[in-house]
Design a protein around this motif. Structure first.
Motif, PDB file in Angstrom:
ATOM      1  N   ARG A   1       0.836  -1.205   0.000  1.00 30.12           N
ATOM      2  CA  ARG A   1       0.000   0.000   0.000  1.00 30.12           C
ATOM      3  C   ARG A   1       0.869   1.254   0.000  1.00 30.12           C
ATOM      4  NH1 ARG A   1      -2.033   3.215   4.284  1.00 30.12           N
ATOM      5  NH2 ARG A   1      -3.912   4.377   3.726  1.00 30.12           N
ATOM      6  N   TYR A   2       1.923   1.240   0.798  1.00 27.95           N
ATOM      7  CA  TYR A   2       2.844   2.382   0.860  1.00 27.95           C
ATOM      8  C   TYR A   2       3.433   2.675  -0.523  1.00 27.95           C
ATOM      9  CZ  TYR A   2       6.983   5.116   2.240  1.00 27.95           C
ATOM     10  OH  TYR A   2       7.938   6.089   2.350  1.00 27.95           O
ATOM     11  N   HIS A   3       3.883   1.634  -1.208  1.00 28.12           N
ATOM     12  CA  HIS A   3       4.485   1.819  -2.532  1.00 28.12           C
ATOM     13  C   HIS A   3       3.446   2.207  -3.580  1.00 28.12           C
ATOM     14  CE1 HIS A   3       8.511   0.775  -1.396  1.00 28.12           C
ATOM     15  NE2 HIS A   3       8.147  -0.404  -0.925  1.00 28.12           N
ATOM     16  N   MET A   4       2.219   1.704  -3.449  1.00 26.74           N
ATOM     17  CA  MET A   4       1.160   2.110  -4.377  1.00 26.74           C
ATOM     18  C   MET A   4       0.899   3.610  -4.257  1.00 26.74           C
ATOM     19  SD  MET A   4      -0.102  -0.285  -6.399  1.00 26.74           S
ATOM     20  CE  MET A   4      -1.821   0.070  -6.789  1.00 26.74           C
ATOM     21  N   TYR A   5       0.901   4.125  -3.024  1.00 22.23           N
ATOM     22  CA  TYR A   5       0.686   5.555  -2.842  1.00 22.23           C
ATOM     23  C   TYR A   5       1.824   6.373  -3.444  1.00 22.23           C
ATOM     24  CZ  TYR A   5      -3.611   5.953  -0.197  1.00 22.23           C
ATOM     25  OH  TYR A   5      -4.941   5.962   0.140  1.00 22.23           O
ATOM     26  N   LYS A   6       3.059   5.910  -3.231  1.00 14.85           N
ATOM     27  CA  LYS A   6       4.198   6.678  -3.727  1.00 14.85           C
ATOM     28  C   LYS A   6       4.339   6.609  -5.245  1.00 14.85           C
ATOM     29  CE  LYS A   6       7.932   7.578  -1.771  1.00 14.85           C
ATOM     30  NZ  LYS A   6       9.334   7.561  -1.279  1.00 14.85           N
ATOM     31  N   GLN A   7       4.119   5.416  -5.807  1.00  9.49           N
ATOM     32  CA  GLN A   7       4.421   5.204  -7.218  1.00  9.49           C
ATOM     33  C   GLN A   7       3.213   5.315  -8.159  1.00  9.49           C
ATOM     34  OE1 GLN A   7       7.582   5.005  -8.083  1.00  9.49           O
ATOM     35  NE2 GLN A   7       8.201   5.022  -5.941  1.00  9.49           N
ATOM     36  N   ILE A   8       2.014   5.084  -7.647  1.00 12.14           N
ATOM     37  CA  ILE A   8       0.817   5.101  -8.493  1.00 12.14           C
ATOM     38  C   ILE A   8      -0.101   6.271  -8.125  1.00 12.14           C
ATOM     39  CG2 ILE A   8      -1.168   3.810  -9.344  1.00 12.14           C
ATOM     40  CD1 ILE A   8       1.521   2.557 -10.102  1.00 12.14           C
ATOM     41  N   TYR A   9      -0.601   6.263  -6.885  1.00 13.99           N
ATOM     42  CA  TYR A   9      -1.581   7.272  -6.491  1.00 13.99           C
ATOM     43  C   TYR A   9      -1.002   8.688  -6.487  1.00 13.99           C
ATOM     44  CZ  TYR A   9      -3.848   2.986  -4.810  1.00 13.99           C
ATOM     45  OH  TYR A   9      -4.387   1.723  -4.712  1.00 13.99           O
ATOM     46  N   SER A  10       0.312   8.811  -6.228  1.00 17.21           N
ATOM     47  CA  SER A  10       0.950  10.137  -6.199  1.00 17.21           C
ATOM     48  C   SER A  10       1.885  10.340  -7.382  1.00 17.21           C
ATOM     49  CB  SER A  10       1.734  10.310  -4.883  1.00 17.21           C
ATOM     50  OG  SER A  10       0.882  10.210  -3.769  1.00 17.21           O
ATOM     51  N   HIS A  11       1.655   9.619  -8.456  1.00 12.99           N
ATOM     52  CA  HIS A  11       2.491   9.736  -9.657  1.00 12.99           C
ATOM     53  C   HIS A  11       2.448  11.182 -10.168  1.00 12.99           C
ATOM     54  CE1 HIS A  11       4.109   9.082 -13.662  1.00 12.99           C
ATOM     55  NE2 HIS A  11       4.400   7.824 -13.343  1.00 12.99           N
ATOM     56  N   SER A  12       3.613  11.736 -10.458  1.00 12.95           N
ATOM     57  CA  SER A  12       3.689  13.155 -10.824  1.00 12.95           C
ATOM     58  C   SER A  12       2.847  13.490 -12.060  1.00 12.95           C
ATOM     59  CB  SER A  12       5.148  13.558 -11.070  1.00 12.95           C
ATOM     60  OG  SER A  12       5.709  12.805 -12.135  1.00 12.95           O
ATOM     61  N   ASN A  13       2.770  12.571 -13.011  1.00 12.32           N
ATOM     62  CA  ASN A  13       1.999  12.862 -14.224  1.00 12.32           C
ATOM     63  C   ASN A  13       0.503  12.902 -13.962  1.00 12.32           C
ATOM     64  OD1 ASN A  13       4.187  13.191 -15.933  1.00 12.32           O
ATOM     65  ND2 ASN A  13       4.317  11.029 -16.427  1.00 12.32           N
ATOM     66  N   SER A  14       0.015  12.035 -13.049  1.00 16.07           N
ATOM     67  CA  SER A  14      -1.401  12.102 -12.663  1.00 16.07           C
ATOM     68  C   SER A  14      -1.678  13.388 -11.895  1.00 16.07           C
ATOM     69  CB  SER A  14      -1.771  10.890 -11.798  1.00 16.07           C
ATOM     70  OG  SER A  14      -1.644   9.695 -12.504  1.00 16.07           O
ATOM     71  N   ILE A  15      -0.758  13.716 -10.999  1.00 23.25           N
ATOM     72  CA  ILE A  15      -0.926  14.902 -10.160  1.00 23.25           C
ATOM     73  C   ILE A  15      -1.024  16.165 -11.010  1.00 23.25           C
ATOM     74  CG2 ILE A  15       0.203  16.378  -8.448  1.00 23.25           C
ATOM     75  CD1 ILE A  15      -1.042  13.734  -7.352  1.00 23.25           C
ATOM     76  N   LYS A  16      -0.213  16.261 -12.069  1.00 26.79           N
ATOM     77  CA  LYS A  16      -0.235  17.509 -12.837  1.00 26.79           C
ATOM     78  C   LYS A  16      -1.551  17.683 -13.581  1.00 26.79           C
ATOM     79  CE  LYS A  16       2.460  15.846 -16.854  1.00 26.79           C
ATOM     80  NZ  LYS A  16       3.790  15.914 -17.487  1.00 26.79           N
ATOM     81  N   TYR A  17      -2.189  16.582 -13.991  1.00 29.55           N
ATOM     82  CA  TYR A  17      -3.506  16.696 -14.625  1.00 29.55           C
ATOM     83  C   TYR A  17      -4.558  17.125 -13.597  1.00 29.55           C
ATOM     84  CZ  TYR A  17      -2.162  14.863 -19.173  1.00 29.55           C
ATOM     85  OH  TYR A  17      -1.605  14.708 -20.423  1.00 29.55           O
ATOM     86  N   GLU A  18      -4.459  16.558 -12.399  1.00 31.24           N
ATOM     87  CA  GLU A  18      -5.384  16.974 -11.341  1.00 31.24           C
ATOM     88  C   GLU A  18      -5.222  18.461 -11.047  1.00 31.24           C
ATOM     89  OE1 GLU A  18      -5.493  14.742  -7.773  1.00 31.24           O
ATOM     90  OE2 GLU A  18      -5.690  12.799  -8.761  1.00 31.24           O
ATOM     91  N   PHE A  19      -3.967  18.902 -11.020  1.00 32.87           N
ATOM     92  CA  PHE A  19      -3.699  20.315 -10.732  1.00 32.87           C
ATOM     93  C   PHE A  19      -4.314  21.218 -11.801  1.00 32.87           C
ATOM     94  CE2 PHE A  19      -1.090  24.129 -11.306  1.00 32.87           C
ATOM     95  CZ  PHE A  19      -1.143  24.672 -10.028  1.00 32.87           C
ATOM     96  N   VAL A  20      -4.164  20.834 -13.075  1.00 35.34           N
ATOM     97  CA  VAL A  20      -4.728  21.642 -14.166  1.00 35.34           C
ATOM     98  C   VAL A  20      -6.239  21.754 -14.017  1.00 35.34           C
ATOM     99  CG1 VAL A  20      -5.153  21.721 -16.653  1.00 35.34           C
ATOM    100  CG2 VAL A  20      -2.872  21.197 -15.807  1.00 35.34           C
ATOM    101  N   ILE A  21      -6.899  20.636 -13.732  1.00 32.00           N
ATOM    102  CA  ILE A  21      -8.357  20.666 -13.566  1.00 32.00           C
ATOM    103  C   ILE A  21      -8.737  21.507 -12.352  1.00 32.00           C
ATOM    104  CG2 ILE A  21     -10.437  19.290 -13.209  1.00 32.00           C
ATOM    105  CD1 ILE A  21      -8.990  16.973 -14.612  1.00 32.00           C
ATOM    106  N   GLN A  22      -7.977  21.344 -11.275  1.00 29.80           N
ATOM    107  CA  GLN A  22      -8.225  22.152 -10.075  1.00 29.80           C
ATOM    108  C   GLN A  22      -8.154  23.636 -10.400  1.00 29.80           C
ATOM    109  OE1 GLN A  22      -6.032  21.229  -6.302  1.00 29.80           O
ATOM    110  NE2 GLN A  22      -5.218  23.289  -6.566  1.00 29.80           N
ATOM    111  N   GLN A  23      -7.142  24.031 -11.153  1.00 28.14           N
ATOM    112  CA  GLN A  23      -6.982  25.446 -11.506  1.00 28.14           C
ATOM    113  C   GLN A  23      -8.082  25.916 -12.447  1.00 28.14           C
ATOM    114  OE1 GLN A  23      -5.111  25.746  -8.876  1.00 28.14           O
ATOM    115  NE2 GLN A  23      -4.099  27.466  -9.874  1.00 28.14           N
ATOM    116  N   MET A  24      -8.591  25.033 -13.292  1.00 30.10           N
ATOM    117  CA  MET A  24      -9.741  25.384 -14.120  1.00 30.10           C
ATOM    118  C   MET A  24     -10.923  25.770 -13.246  1.00 30.10           C
ATOM    119  SD  MET A  24      -9.886  22.614 -17.209  1.00 30.10           S
ATOM    120  CE  MET A  24      -8.533  22.314 -18.331  1.00 30.10           C
ATOM    121  N   PHE A  25     -11.174  24.968 -12.220  1.00 28.06           N
ATOM    122  CA  PHE A  25     -12.302  25.259 -11.338  1.00 28.06           C
ATOM    123  C   PHE A  25     -12.085  26.554 -10.567  1.00 28.06           C
ATOM    124  CE2 PHE A  25     -13.958  21.252 -12.437  1.00 28.06           C
ATOM    125  CZ  PHE A  25     -15.253  21.168 -11.936  1.00 28.06           C
TER     126      PHE A  25
END
Length: 390
Positions: free
Chosen positions: A220-244
């Protein structure tokens, strides 16, 4: 969507999800509009942009959580020991994610909407199909919510739905691992379930399960670091967040939206700093959300245009991991994204994992018998990303 009329479902992760015998009535819950809406919400939000096969949804995960809790209940004979609480626990497992919005957890970050709060509302509101079916089958909706909120008098119910080893966590690790192609979450649920015992009103695990429990916690720890917090996923979330953020800013300053598809009204509570009513919330899913994002291409605002361009072209987004948050110039095109802090194991929230020593007939907290967990239990991960849009 087609109505399900089955006693079981074939599942690529758990092989079979069983609704036979005394649980067959729960298919009625699966067939409600409130539950089927989860079929239109990705389990991992926008992560499928980076891991193209991660298109599984909240509905399949909810079924999986139900199935693993059902297996625990059968193995421990909880349906015989306490049939009332067992039925309510199964309903809690099946319904625990009803309140997720578009993009799953990311939607909470965009809007401040709590999925736990809307899950509670959907279960308790007398107008929902979910509530009516629960009442029809003599299930108390308030007791289902109590279990989800860790208010059950039976500690084993909380252990199986909201702890460091529960049906929810085990399923999402297995399912997310399977669909992303990562190996971190490849645990053996049957081994853990068959090694569980009920002692003093709570779930414990026999000594031979320690290695598999360590595997689950580290995975679970590694899934969070490598998958759930993947930098490429995060940057898309950030873009959508800034749209809102930008859309709300424009709305507050009287900007006249083109709103080509007439979808802005669906997000009006957010724009007006109000709560979504249940009816308003249940209209939202990933399809509506994607259409709304697509509709922004008709807007003339230059910042919206830049954000939308970045959404479709990741080369316009720069992201780097930093140690500290520093003050940036005030605009909508740069900022920080701080991931959820995650630890490997903790003992300060009354959900410790206990191991049963069958020889000496006593229970022992996990870190006392696992060298790996004892060494790593204070390790925590929190990643700070600095993101800029060109």
């Amino acid at each position: 969507m087609k109505k399900f009329n089955a006693n079981f479902f074939i599942d690529p992760v758990l092989n079979k999800i069983d609704f036979s015998d005394e649980n067959n009535w729960m298919i009625e819950l699966v067939n409600t509009p409130e539950f089927k809406r989860l079929n239109r919400i990705h389990q991992l939000g926008v992560t499928y942009v980076i891991f193209p096969t991660a298109t599984h949804n909240r509905l399949s995960h909810s079924l999986g959580a139900y199935e693993l809790v059902r297996r625990f209940i059968k193995h421990l004979h909880l349906d015989v020991i306490n049939p009332f609480e067992s039925k309510h626990l199964l309903c809690a497992a099946l319904l625990h994610d009803l309140g997720h919005g578009p993009n799953s957890h990311a939607f909470e970050r965009y809007t401040g909407v709590s999925h736990e709060e809307y899950t509670k509302k959907i279960i308790l509101d007398k107008k929902t199909n979910i509530n009516k079916i629960l009442i029809k089958h003599k299930i108390n909706p308030k007791e289902v919510v109590n279990i989800l909120q860790q208010k059950s008098k039976n500690k084993w119910a909380t252990d199986l739905i909201d702890s460091q080893i529960d049906g929810d966590r085990m399923d999402y690790l297995l399912r997310d691992s399977n669909y992303t192609g990562a190996s971190y979450g490849a645990i053996n649920p049957e081994y853990i379930i068959n090694g569980s015992v009920l002692i003093n009103n709570r779930i414990c695990f026999v000594m031979k399960t320690i290695s598999e429990i360590e595997n689950l916690l580290l995975g679970r720890y590694h899934m969070y670091k490598q998958i759930y917090s993947h930098s490429n996923s995060i940057k898309y979330e950030f873009v959508i967040q800034q749209m809102f953020v930008r859309i709300k800013y424009l709305y507050k300053h009287g900007y006249k939206f083109n709103d080509e598809y007439n979808l802005l009204k669906l997000f009006k509570p957010y724009l007006d700093d109000k709560e979504f009513s249940l009816d308003q919330f249940l209209k939202l899913d990933d399809y509506i959300f994607s259409s709304f994002i697509e509709s922004l291409k008709y807007e003339k605002d230059l910042i919206i245009k830049k954000l939308l361009a970045a959404y479709y072209d990741e080369s316009l987004i720069s992201v780097k991991e930093v140690k500290l948050v520093e003050k940036l110039k005030s605009n909508f095109l740069e900022g920080y994204y701080i991931t959820k802090p995650i630890d490997i194991y903790h003992i300060n929230k009354n959900d410790e994992i206990y191991i049963y020593d069958e020889v000496n007939k006593k229970i022992i907290e996990l870190s006392k018998v696992s060298t790996i967990i004892r060494k790593l239990m204070n390790v925590k991960a929190k990643i700070i990303y600095q993101i800029k849009i060109k």
